[in-house]
Design an enzyme around this catalytic site. Sequence first.
Site, PDB file in Angstrom:
ATOM      1  N   PRO A  66       1.622   8.446  -1.576  1.00  0.00           N
ATOM      2  CA  PRO A  66       2.445   9.475  -0.731  1.00  0.00           C
ATOM      3  C   PRO A  66       1.865   9.480   0.756  1.00  0.00           C
ATOM      4  O   PRO A  66       2.638  10.238   1.398  1.00  0.00           O
ATOM      5  CB  PRO A  66       1.871  10.553  -1.634  1.00  0.00           C
ATOM      6  N   ALA A  67       0.684   9.483   0.952  1.00  0.00           N
ATOM      7  CA  ALA A  67       0.193   9.498   2.356  1.00  0.00           C
ATOM      8  C   ALA A  67       0.856   8.583   3.403  1.00  0.00           C
ATOM      9  O   ALA A  67       0.865   8.887   4.528  1.00  0.00           O
ATOM     10  CB  ALA A  67      -1.566   9.313   2.423  1.00  0.00           C
ATOM     11  N   ASN A  68       1.273   7.467   2.764  1.00  0.00           N
ATOM     12  CA  ASN A  68       2.014   6.587   3.877  1.00  0.00           C
ATOM     13  C   ASN A  68       3.523   6.708   3.918  1.00  0.00           C
ATOM     14  O   ASN A  68       4.168   5.649   4.339  1.00  0.00           O
ATOM     15  CB  ASN A  68       1.622   5.016   3.205  1.00  0.00           C
ATOM     16  N   ASP A  90       2.508   2.735   8.420  1.00  0.00           N
ATOM     17  CA  ASP A  90       1.123   2.104   8.198  1.00  0.00           C
ATOM     18  C   ASP A  90       1.580   0.887   7.357  1.00  0.00           C
ATOM     19  O   ASP A  90       1.214   0.815   6.295  1.00  0.00           O
ATOM     20  CB  ASP A  90       0.064   3.018   7.470  1.00  0.00           C
ATOM     21  N   ASP A 108       0.810  -1.141  -0.027  1.00  0.00           N
ATOM     22  CA  ASP A 108      -0.113  -0.069   0.100  1.00  0.00           C
ATOM     23  C   ASP A 108       0.783   1.301   0.093  1.00  0.00           C
ATOM     24  O   ASP A 108       0.634   2.307   0.856  1.00  0.00           O
ATOM     25  CB  ASP A 108      -0.869   0.015   1.281  1.00  0.00           C
TER      26      ASP A 108
END
Length: 248
Positions: free
Chosen positions: A75-77, A90, A72
């Site tokens: 960019p947010a991780n 995450d 997964d």
Amino acid sequence: ETAILERLRGVAGVAQLADEPPHEGSIVLADAGDSTLADLPKPLPEHDLAGFARGLAQAMAELHRREVIYRDLTPANVVVAADGLPTLVDFALATSIAEIRPEFTHHSEIPGTLAYLAPEQTGRTGRAVDQRADLYALGAVLYELGTGEPPFGVGDPLRLIHDQLARLPTPPGHVNPDIPEPLSKIILHLLEKEPDNRYQSADGVVHDLERLRDARTGHGEFRVGERDFPVRLLPPSRLVGRDEIGSA
């Protein structure tokens, strides 16, 4: 997730478990920072894009050496640490390397973030998922960092799935002329739809990115995958050597 992080303890570029939790049975993660790649204004300058590409590829290489698939990457991780290095967080979908063959499910039930998933992760190809799916996601993240959007944008999930299976992404260097042609080729090679046709190892990606950094590519054409080898023996993603059966 805790078992995966234990396996990755001490790996650079990965969120870490802190030592000696204060309460029995509790889990404490060291603070990696507040800002993520999703928070950065895009497109990034070429120097920053290349730096994040190397950091992420090195982190992926360490994960895969420890037989972990992230599954997964978005960019947010990815948290940008105080020293500017990207740090993976995450690990809810991370798993040990094994043959995963997703079944066809409703698009709302596909694990992961659709805009960054390899075609085989959608369950629409019948192909197994291995560490090469992480490399596709790496290409999708770098594409967004360099152009402002993932390869096929965001929005309608059915359109995204169709595009992932059937459309070729516009070369990122055509979308943003500031991206050097060799880096554009690396990103496109990561985004190959067939796992056998994309990078086979994160180490191969790291090698090519370091060639760019060291400016050894000024002579002759840049060839991707110069030292790219599978991390383990994998069956081909397509059956080969079969003749069609004709009528008598």
